[in-house]
Every structure is written in structure tokens, then in C-alpha cells.
Design a protein around this motif. Structure first.
Motif, PDB file in Angstrom:
ATOM      1  N   ILE A 124      -9.578   4.866  -2.845  1.00  0.00           N
ATOM      2  CA  ILE A 124      -9.092   5.709  -1.435  1.00  0.00           C
ATOM      3  C   ILE A 124      -9.594   5.126  -0.266  1.00  0.00           C
ATOM      4  CG2 ILE A 124      -8.497   7.634  -0.548  1.00  0.00           C
ATOM      5  CD1 ILE A 124      -8.833   9.014  -3.382  1.00  0.00           C
ATOM      6  N   SER A 125      -8.796   4.675   0.648  1.00  0.00           N
ATOM      7  CA  SER A 125      -9.200   4.239   2.079  1.00  0.00           C
ATOM      8  C   SER A 125      -8.770   5.343   2.968  1.00  0.00           C
ATOM      9  CB  SER A 125      -8.774   2.872   2.484  1.00  0.00           C
ATOM     10  OG  SER A 125      -7.640   2.699   2.520  1.00  0.00           O
ATOM     11  N   PHE A 126      -9.473   5.467   3.983  1.00  0.00           N
ATOM     12  CA  PHE A 126      -9.167   6.484   5.089  1.00  0.00           C
ATOM     13  C   PHE A 126      -9.101   5.730   6.360  1.00  0.00           C
ATOM     14  CE2 PHE A 126     -11.078   8.767   1.846  1.00  0.00           C
ATOM     15  CZ  PHE A 126     -10.647   9.917   1.791  1.00  0.00           C
ATOM     16  N   THR A 127      -7.806   5.735   6.886  1.00  0.00           N
ATOM     17  CA  THR A 127      -7.442   4.931   7.849  1.00  0.00           C
ATOM     18  C   THR A 127      -7.088   5.788   9.365  1.00  0.00           C
ATOM     19  OG1 THR A 127      -6.387   3.444   6.485  1.00  0.00           O
ATOM     20  CG2 THR A 127      -5.832   3.089   8.670  1.00  0.00           C
ATOM     21  N   VAL A 155       0.947  -1.189  -0.056  1.00  0.00           N
ATOM     22  CA  VAL A 155       0.115   0.081  -0.032  1.00  0.00           C
ATOM     23  C   VAL A 155       0.758   1.332   0.005  1.00  0.00           C
ATOM     24  CG1 VAL A 155      -0.156   0.263   2.550  1.00  0.00           C
ATOM     25  CG2 VAL A 155      -2.119   1.095   1.273  1.00  0.00           C
ATOM     26  N   SER A 160      -3.130   0.279  -4.310  1.00  0.00           N
ATOM     27  CA  SER A 160      -3.865   0.622  -3.004  1.00  0.00           C
ATOM     28  C   SER A 160      -3.133   1.756  -2.367  1.00  0.00           C
ATOM     29  CB  SER A 160      -3.631  -0.580  -2.318  1.00  0.00           C
ATOM     30  OG  SER A 160      -4.381  -0.803  -0.813  1.00  0.00           O
ATOM     31  N   SER A 166       0.808   4.775   1.886  1.00  0.00           N
ATOM     32  CA  SER A 166       0.195   5.086   2.880  1.00  0.00           C
ATOM     33  C   SER A 166       0.496   6.997   2.944  1.00  0.00           C
ATOM     34  CB  SER A 166       0.806   4.761   4.106  1.00  0.00           C
ATOM     35  OG  SER A 166       0.347   3.190   4.193  1.00  0.00           O
ATOM     36  N   ARG A 173     -12.770  12.617   4.414  1.00  0.00           N
ATOM     37  CA  ARG A 173     -13.678  11.173   3.810  1.00  0.00           C
ATOM     38  C   ARG A 173     -14.757  11.620   2.978  1.00  0.00           C
ATOM     39  NH1 ARG A 173     -14.455   8.917   8.111  1.00  0.00           N
ATOM     40  NH2 ARG A 173     -12.970   7.178   8.158  1.00  0.00           N
ATOM     41  N   SER A 204       4.787  -0.512   3.446  1.00  0.00           N
ATOM     42  CA  SER A 204       4.367   0.555   2.692  1.00  0.00           C
ATOM     43  C   SER A 204       5.306   1.406   2.136  1.00  0.00           C
ATOM     44  CB  SER A 204       3.144   1.240   3.382  1.00  0.00           C
ATOM     45  OG  SER A 204       3.640   1.657   4.572  1.00  0.00           O
ATOM     46  N   GLN A 262      -4.119   4.571   0.998  1.00  0.00           N
ATOM     47  CA  GLN A 262      -4.739   4.897   2.358  1.00  0.00           C
ATOM     48  C   GLN A 262      -4.304   6.335   2.661  1.00  0.00           C
ATOM     49  OE1 GLN A 262      -4.122   2.487   5.609  1.00  0.00           O
ATOM     50  NE2 GLN A 262      -1.900   2.332   5.399  1.00  0.00           N
ATOM     51  N   CYS A 277      -4.150   8.769   5.899  1.00  0.00           N
ATOM     52  CA  CYS A 277      -4.263   8.927   7.477  1.00  0.00           C
ATOM     53  C   CYS A 277      -3.975  10.297   8.172  1.00  0.00           C
ATOM     54  CB  CYS A 277      -3.244   7.655   8.236  1.00  0.00           C
ATOM     55  SG  CYS A 277      -3.537   7.592   9.822  1.00  0.00           S
ATOM     56  N   ALA A 326      -3.500  10.745  -3.737  1.00  0.00           N
ATOM     57  CA  ALA A 326      -4.270   9.473  -3.441  1.00  0.00           C
ATOM     58  C   ALA A 326      -5.187   9.302  -4.810  1.00  0.00           C
ATOM     59  CB  ALA A 326      -5.077   9.486  -2.102  1.00  0.00           C
TER      60      ALA A 326
END
Length: 292
Positions: free
Chosen positions: A115-118, A55, A89, A57, A103, A129, A91, A93, A80
Motif C-alpha cells: 500500500i502506498s500513501f500519496t 493503479v 497496485s 487510487s 500511514r 487509474s 495508493q 490519498c 487497500a
């Protein structure tokens, strides 16, 4: 090295128009006794490692006396979005209160759903990462984070530097503009020399505002947003990925952040970033596009 692109990044073509708050990267790189790390090599460095990680990050969030600032979140969302559209991938943060703002903006602006929010406590769950820190406070030699006005940042800053030391990423890229950002210690000597409070801060710790730790690679630009967007364009160019960043897109993200209370960290105004007017920002991004 593309000298023209390096000049654009630090604002040389617009020096007469830039506010002092946006000339810091120019002053630092012009007075540095170490080679300037150029964008092309940094992008190659990332691509050479991308297949070895799980990923990308991205960590952002700088808290000034006015609250979180627009510099950082904008560039993080755009970078991102690039990685997600390149099927990598990714994320984002940051502290929970900023995360809860970023988000819904990504959804509102139809940025990639990949896009993920961690949350911070889960950030290093995927240790393998590439870490990109964008406009994130960096500890000085005494372990204290400072704003550009020389004061200690009293807002709760999550201990990412300790986590980086405990769980080193495969590669770490830092993006900043004033030398007090996490990972910009590569330019520490120049920051102490030419940036106000670089060597002697106001909080009494005796360490100045210059960040101490060095990322593997460091990008300095007029604003951290500008550096992040430039990196996305260079990454796309090197791998022949169709990717554009319009001034309209940048402005929409800034407007969305402004509506939720995220303002210019220098002026506390809406619309601007680090004191750079909308018109000048558009000129800078238009010139940037000609380099790709």
C-alpha cells in the motif's frame, strides 16, 4: 441482484437498533426513483477494468466539526489491504495531516507493505487509474461542500472534483452513506427529498447538502466503512481470492485512529462510528460475513 446483501448494506435487518445517523442510506435507497446500484455489478465493473489501469487510487477524508472522522479511513485501509494482497497496485490519498495518521497505522497493524500513501499533489500523476472515493465531501450544485448538519465545511478541502474533471480516471466508484459525499449525485433527488438539509442547507448558498456529481458507480451503506468492507468481500468472492475481514481487525483500526484523535463524526466518541455501538457493529459485520 442479491436482495439480501442489498438489505444488509443499508441496515434493514437492524433498523430497530440503528441510530438515526446510520439510517440515511436506507431512507435514500427506499425513496429513490432510480435503480439501486448493486454490489455484485459494481465489483464486476471493477474487475472488467482492472487490467487496463496502472493503479487503484483510494481517496478519503471527511472533516466534521470535531475533526476528521473514523468513517472513511477504516474502509480505505481495509480495501487497500485487499487490493495489495491481490497483487494490485494501490495508493491512498488524502490531506497531509490525515495521511500522516493513516500511514503509521497501516504499519502498526501489519497491513500490506504494498500500500502506498500519496500526497494530493502527486495523486493524479498516474492518471490511468480506478478511483474509489470513500466518505469524501462532495460539492453541491453551487460548488460547496457541506456536513450533514447543513453547514458549509470551512476546513480546507483539496479540490479533487476539479482534478477528476481535468484528468478523468478509467473508472470512478463512490462510497457514501448520506448523499453529501463526492460522487453520490446518482441519488440526489432522493437525498433532497428525505435527508434533512438535502435541498436547503444552513449556509445560505441555496443548494442544499446533496452532492451534485455522479460517479460511474455508487455504493450507499449504513456507514462508508461498511460499504468499503463489503466491496472487498464481493471482489474477493468473484475472483476466488482468500480474504476475510474480522470484527477484531475493524476494531483495531478504529482504536488506533481514536488514539491519534480521529473520532466518531456524529458523537465525537471513541469506539463508535456514526453513532453505531461496538456491539451492534460486530453484529452487522457477523451478518455480512454470512453473505459471502
Amino acid at each position: 441482484m442479491n436482495r439480501k446483501l442489498t438489505d444488509i448494506l443499508v441496515g434493514r435487518p437492524h433498523l430497530d437498533e440503528l441510530p438515526e445517523s446510520a439510517k440515511r442510506a436506507y431512507y435514500i435507497t427506499s425513496n429513490s426513483n432510480v435503480p439501486i446500484q448493486n454490489l455484485e455489478e459494481i465489483a464486476q465493473y471493477i474487475w472488467n477494468r482492472i487490467d487496463k489501469v496502472n493503479v487503484v487510487s483510494i481517496f478519503t477524508g471527511f472533516y466534521s466539526k470535531y475533526g476528521y472522522e473514523t468513517d472513511g479511513p477504516v474502509g480505505s485501509l481495509i480495501l487497500a489491504d485487499f487490493f495489495a494482497k491481490a497483487n494490485i497496485s494501490v495508493q491512498i490519498c488524502c490531506e497531509t495531516d490525515l495521511l500522516d495518521i493513516m500511514r503509521p497505522i497501516a504499519s502498526e497493524l501489519s497491513l500490506s507493505k504494498l500500500i502506498s500513501f500519496t500526497k494530493f499533489e502527486n495523486f493524479f500523476y498516474k492518471k490511468n487509474s480506478i478511483l474509489i472515493t470513500i466518505e469524501r465531501p462532495g460539492e453541491n450544485s453551487r460548488g460547496i461542500c457541506h456536513s450533514m448538519n447543513g453547514k458549509k465545511i470551512n476546513h480546507s478541502i483539496l479540490p479533487i472534483e476539479l482534478e477528476i474533471q481535468k484528468n478523468p480516471p478509467n473508472a470512478w466508484i463512490s462510497i457514501g452513506d448520506g448523499g453529501n459525499e463526492l460522487g453520490t449525485g446518482y441519488y440526489r433527488t432522493a437525498v433532497e427529498k428525505v435527508i434533512r438539509y438535502g435541498k436547503q442547507c444552513k449556509c445560505g448558498c441555496g443548494g442544499g447538502i446533496a452532492a451534485y456529481k455522479k460517479a460511474d458507480r455508487c455504493i450507499l451503506s449504513t456507514t462508508s466503512n461498511f460499504g468499503a468492507v463489503s466491496l472487498s468481500l464481493e471482489l474477493a468472492k468473484q475472483n476466488n481470492i482468500e480474504w476475510k475481514v474480522s470484527t477484531i481487525k475493524v476494531t483495531k483500526i478504529i482504536e488506533s485512529l481514536n488514539k491519534l484523535g480521529i473520532k466518531d463524526g456524529v458523537t465525537e466518541k471513541a469506539g463508535t462510528v456514526d453513532g453505531i455501538s461496538v456491539d451492534l457493529r460486530n453484529k452487522m459485520y457477523d451478518l455480512l460475513k454470512f453473505s459471502f
